[in-house]
Motif scaffolding. Structure first.
Motif, PDB file in Angstrom:
ATOM      1  N   THR A   1      16.942 -11.679  65.151  1.00  0.00           N
ATOM      2  CA  THR A   1      16.881 -12.010  63.729  1.00  0.00           C
ATOM      3  C   THR A   1      15.825 -13.081  63.465  1.00  0.00           C
ATOM      4  OG1 THR A   1      19.205 -11.455  63.462  1.00  0.00           O
ATOM      5  CG2 THR A   1      18.236 -12.843  61.770  1.00  0.00           C
ATOM      6  N   CYS A   2      15.777 -14.094  64.328  1.00  0.00           N
ATOM      7  CA  CYS A   2      14.802 -15.171  64.147  1.00  0.00           C
ATOM      8  C   CYS A   2      13.369 -14.653  64.232  1.00  0.00           C
ATOM      9  CB  CYS A   2      15.013 -16.267  65.196  1.00  0.00           C
ATOM     10  SG  CYS A   2      16.519 -17.231  64.966  1.00  0.00           S
ATOM     11  N   ILE A   3      13.069 -13.850  65.245  1.00  0.00           N
ATOM     12  CA  ILE A   3      11.683 -13.370  65.403  1.00  0.00           C
ATOM     13  C   ILE A   3      11.320 -12.422  64.260  1.00  0.00           C
ATOM     14  CG2 ILE A   3      12.167 -11.416  66.962  1.00  0.00           C
ATOM     15  CD1 ILE A   3       9.133 -13.747  67.263  1.00  0.00           C
ATOM     16  N   ARG A   4      12.277 -11.585  63.856  1.00  0.00           N
ATOM     17  CA  ARG A   4      12.005 -10.672  62.739  1.00  0.00           C
ATOM     18  C   ARG A   4      11.732 -11.467  61.458  1.00  0.00           C
ATOM     19  NH1 ARG A   4      16.932  -8.131  61.088  1.00  0.00           N
ATOM     20  NH2 ARG A   4      16.923  -9.836  59.631  1.00  0.00           N
ATOM     21  N   ASN A   5      12.581 -12.458  61.173  1.00  0.00           N
ATOM     22  CA  ASN A   5      12.398 -13.258  59.961  1.00  0.00           C
ATOM     23  C   ASN A   5      11.064 -14.004  59.996  1.00  0.00           C
ATOM     24  OD1 ASN A   5      14.804 -12.383  58.962  1.00  0.00           O
ATOM     25  ND2 ASN A   5      15.932 -14.246  59.424  1.00  0.00           N
ATOM     26  N   ASN A   6      10.707 -14.558  61.164  1.00  0.00           N
ATOM     27  CA  ASN A   6       9.429 -15.261  61.271  1.00  0.00           C
ATOM     28  C   ASN A   6       8.254 -14.321  61.033  1.00  0.00           C
ATOM     29  OD1 ASN A   6      10.929 -17.502  61.867  1.00  0.00           O
ATOM     30  ND2 ASN A   6       9.726 -18.088  63.636  1.00  0.00           N
ATOM     31  N   CYS A   7       8.350 -13.111  61.584  1.00  0.00           N
ATOM     32  CA  CYS A   7       7.274 -12.130  61.372  1.00  0.00           C
ATOM     33  C   CYS A   7       7.172 -11.736  59.905  1.00  0.00           C
ATOM     34  CB  CYS A   7       7.506 -10.889  62.234  1.00  0.00           C
ATOM     35  SG  CYS A   7       7.265 -11.187  63.996  1.00  0.00           S
ATOM     36  N   LEU A   8       8.304 -11.524  59.274  1.00  0.00           N
ATOM     37  CA  LEU A   8       8.284 -11.164  57.851  1.00  0.00           C
ATOM     38  C   LEU A   8       7.692 -12.291  57.009  1.00  0.00           C
ATOM     39  CD1 LEU A   8      11.729  -9.335  57.538  1.00  0.00           C
ATOM     40  CD2 LEU A   8       9.440  -8.304  57.503  1.00  0.00           C
ATOM     41  N   MET A   9       8.039 -13.533  57.359  1.00  0.00           N
ATOM     42  CA  MET A   9       7.454 -14.663  56.622  1.00  0.00           C
ATOM     43  C   MET A   9       5.947 -14.729  56.854  1.00  0.00           C
ATOM     44  SD  MET A   9      10.224 -17.757  56.630  1.00  0.00           S
ATOM     45  CE  MET A   9      10.547 -17.793  58.368  1.00  0.00           C
ATOM     46  N   GLU A  10       5.492 -14.445  58.065  1.00  0.00           N
ATOM     47  CA  GLU A  10       4.058 -14.441  58.364  1.00  0.00           C
ATOM     48  C   GLU A  10       3.349 -13.350  57.560  1.00  0.00           C
ATOM     49  OE1 GLU A  10       0.423 -15.443  59.771  1.00  0.00           O
ATOM     50  OE2 GLU A  10       2.275 -16.590  59.987  1.00  0.00           O
ATOM     51  N   ILE A  11       3.961 -12.181  57.485  1.00  0.00           N
ATOM     52  CA  ILE A  11       3.373 -11.081  56.711  1.00  0.00           C
ATOM     53  C   ILE A  11       3.287 -11.464  55.234  1.00  0.00           C
ATOM     54  CG2 ILE A  11       3.791  -8.727  55.884  1.00  0.00           C
ATOM     55  CD1 ILE A  11       4.980  -8.158  58.724  1.00  0.00           C
ATOM     56  N   ARG A  12       4.327 -12.072  54.719  1.00  0.00           N
ATOM     57  CA  ARG A  12       4.315 -12.505  53.314  1.00  0.00           C
ATOM     58  C   ARG A  12       3.228 -13.546  53.071  1.00  0.00           C
ATOM     59  NH1 ARG A  12      10.225 -12.616  54.056  1.00  0.00           N
ATOM     60  NH2 ARG A  12      10.984 -10.670  53.217  1.00  0.00           N
ATOM     61  N   LYS A  13       3.093 -14.456  54.036  1.00  0.00           N
ATOM     62  CA  LYS A  13       2.073 -15.498  53.918  1.00  0.00           C
ATOM     63  C   LYS A  13       0.679 -14.896  53.850  1.00  0.00           C
ATOM     64  CE  LYS A  13       3.190 -18.627  56.972  1.00  0.00           C
ATOM     65  NZ  LYS A  13       3.091 -19.503  58.152  1.00  0.00           N
ATOM     66  N   ARG A  14       0.455 -13.857  54.639  1.00  0.00           N
ATOM     67  CA  ARG A  14      -0.864 -13.207  54.696  1.00  0.00           C
ATOM     68  C   ARG A  14      -1.160 -12.394  53.443  1.00  0.00           C
ATOM     69  NH1 ARG A  14      -0.815 -10.517  60.702  1.00  0.00           N
ATOM     70  NH2 ARG A  14      -0.600 -12.432  61.878  1.00  0.00           N
ATOM     71  N   SER A  15      -0.110 -11.935  52.796  1.00  0.00           N
ATOM     72  CA  SER A  15      -0.293 -11.057  51.651  1.00  0.00           C
ATOM     73  C   SER A  15      -0.642 -11.875  50.410  1.00  0.00           C
ATOM     74  CB  SER A  15       0.981 -10.251  51.417  1.00  0.00           C
ATOM     75  OG  SER A  15       0.861  -9.528  50.223  1.00  0.00           O
ATOM     76  N   LYS A  16      -1.784 -11.586  49.858  1.00  0.00           N
ATOM     77  CA  LYS A  16      -2.204 -12.320  48.660  1.00  0.00           C
ATOM     78  C   LYS A  16      -1.504 -11.805  47.410  1.00  0.00           C
ATOM     79  CE  LYS A  16      -6.837 -13.602  50.175  1.00  0.00           C
ATOM     80  NZ  LYS A  16      -6.797 -13.433  51.567  1.00  0.00           N
ATOM     81  N   ASN A  17      -1.002 -10.573  47.466  1.00  0.00           N
ATOM     82  CA  ASN A  17      -0.375  -9.967  46.297  1.00  0.00           C
ATOM     83  C   ASN A  17       1.092 -10.326  46.156  1.00  0.00           C
ATOM     84  OD1 ASN A  17      -2.784  -8.655  45.820  1.00  0.00           O
ATOM     85  ND2 ASN A  17      -2.172  -6.863  47.021  1.00  0.00           N
ATOM     86  N   LEU A  18       1.659 -10.897  47.176  1.00  0.00           N
ATOM     87  CA  LEU A  18       3.097 -11.144  47.152  1.00  0.00           C
ATOM     88  C   LEU A  18       3.359 -12.611  47.415  1.00  0.00           C
ATOM     89  CD1 LEU A  18       5.924  -9.874  47.024  1.00  0.00           C
ATOM     90  CD2 LEU A  18       5.791  -9.556  49.484  1.00  0.00           C
ATOM     91  N   SER A  19       3.975 -13.241  46.464  1.00  0.00           N
ATOM     92  CA  SER A  19       4.326 -14.650  46.625  1.00  0.00           C
ATOM     93  C   SER A  19       5.841 -14.768  46.555  1.00  0.00           C
ATOM     94  CB  SER A  19       3.672 -15.468  45.513  1.00  0.00           C
ATOM     95  OG  SER A  19       4.090 -16.795  45.608  1.00  0.00           O
ATOM     96  N   VAL A  20       6.437 -15.142  47.666  1.00  0.00           N
ATOM     97  CA  VAL A  20       7.896 -15.242  47.733  1.00  0.00           C
ATOM     98  C   VAL A  20       8.254 -16.620  48.254  1.00  0.00           C
ATOM     99  CG1 VAL A  20       9.965 -14.338  48.838  1.00  0.00           C
ATOM    100  CG2 VAL A  20       8.140 -12.785  48.186  1.00  0.00           C
ATOM    101  N   SER A  21       9.195 -17.261  47.610  1.00  0.00           N
ATOM    102  CA  SER A  21       9.687 -18.552  48.069  1.00  0.00           C
ATOM    103  C   SER A  21      10.960 -18.334  48.881  1.00  0.00           C
ATOM    104  CB  SER A  21       9.988 -19.440  46.855  1.00  0.00           C
ATOM    105  OG  SER A  21      10.648 -20.593  47.281  1.00  0.00           O
ATOM    106  N   LEU A  22      10.921 -18.783  50.119  1.00  0.00           N
ATOM    107  CA  LEU A  22      12.102 -18.654  50.973  1.00  0.00           C
ATOM    108  C   LEU A  22      12.758 -20.020  51.077  1.00  0.00           C
ATOM    109  CD1 LEU A  22      10.680 -16.412  53.832  1.00  0.00           C
ATOM    110  CD2 LEU A  22      12.007 -15.731  51.863  1.00  0.00           C
ATOM    111  N   ASP A  23      13.721 -20.269  50.211  1.00  0.00           N
ATOM    112  CA  ASP A  23      14.391 -21.557  50.250  1.00  0.00           C
ATOM    113  C   ASP A  23      15.564 -21.521  51.233  1.00  0.00           C
ATOM    114  OD1 ASP A  23      16.296 -20.068  48.943  1.00  0.00           O
ATOM    115  OD2 ASP A  23      16.063 -21.070  47.016  1.00  0.00           O
ATOM    116  N   ASP A  24      16.242 -22.654  51.390  1.00  0.00           N
ATOM    117  CA  ASP A  24      17.338 -22.752  52.353  1.00  0.00           C
ATOM    118  C   ASP A  24      18.464 -21.780  52.048  1.00  0.00           C
ATOM    119  OD1 ASP A  24      16.053 -24.670  53.780  1.00  0.00           O
ATOM    120  OD2 ASP A  24      17.049 -26.363  52.803  1.00  0.00           O
ATOM    121  N   SER A  25      18.764 -21.571  50.765  1.00  0.00           N
ATOM    122  CA  SER A  25      19.862 -20.668  50.425  1.00  0.00           C
ATOM    123  C   SER A  25      19.529 -19.236  50.825  1.00  0.00           C
ATOM    124  CB  SER A  25      20.201 -20.744  48.927  1.00  0.00           C
ATOM    125  OG  SER A  25      19.089 -20.348  48.158  1.00  0.00           O
TER     126      SER A  25
END
Length: 192
Positions: free
Chosen positions: A80-104
């Motif tokens: 789960t940790c590696i998958r979530n980190n990869c998804l966050m990296e993909i989101r970071k790279r994507s200029k068209n998608l801005s998502v805020s991943l807060d603690d909740s």
């Protein structure tokens, strides 16, 4: 890592790491799953060097996090940790998608993962119960064929049943398993 500790469970290694602070215990537990995590990272990130970086970056993050987190299944948690980190990296790279991943959101992901793990464990338990409930010849044939992954011919040799009987026991066993699982509220596509 001391000799003989390769047989120690993940949970025991993590416990020893938490108690002693000796990083060798965490390293031993983590390296057991590096090929799995590399494979997951490669699936998401596509480039081998990015996948390697993700696995090493996660290691550094988890040195502290693992001490503070209640972990039921280390392997599932790492996945789960590696998958979530990869998804966050993909989101970071994507200029068209801005998502805020807060603690909740991250807590939701952890809770969601635990729910998925619990559901999988319940399906596996139900499947085992249904297999045990099969008539003996079906149970034996199904276990050899599906769980031990033997061929029809190998099942024949192990059981002494004819080819026709083995195929019949496996087909009837599959049908009975499907019915049993449906009675327990588990659909066949969940068990595939």
């Amino acid at each position: 890592m001391k000799r003989g500790q390769e047989n120690i469970t993940d949970e025991e290694l993590l416990k020893r790491y938490r108690e002693s602070g000796d990083l060798a215990y965490f390293v031993e537990a983590y390296k057991r799953y590096m090929p799995l995590m590399y494979g997951v990272a490669l699936k998401y990130l596509k480039r081998p060097e990015d996948a390697q970086d993700a696995v090493m970056q996660l290691f550094e993050e988890l040195i502290v996090k693992v001490k503070e987190t209640e972990i039921q299944s280390f392997k599932a948690w790492l996945y789960t940790c590696i998958r979530n980190n990869c998804l966050m990296e993909i989101r970071k790279r994507s200029k068209n998608l801005s998502v805020s991943l807060d603690d909740s959101f991250m807590e939701f992901c952890d809770d969601f993962h635990l729910t998925v793990v619990n559901e999988r464990e319940n399906r596996e338990k139900s499947l085992r119960e249904c297999i045990e409930g099969l008539p003996e010849r079906q149970r034996v044939s199904v276990k050899y064929f599906f769980l031990n992954e033997l061929s029809y011919k190998e099942v024949e040799e192990r059981t002494g049943f004819s080819s026709k009987m083995v195929k019949s026991f496996i087909q009837n066993g599959k049908r009975n398993l499907k019915l049993c699982l449906e009675r327990k509220g588990i659909t066949s596509n969940e068990t595939d």
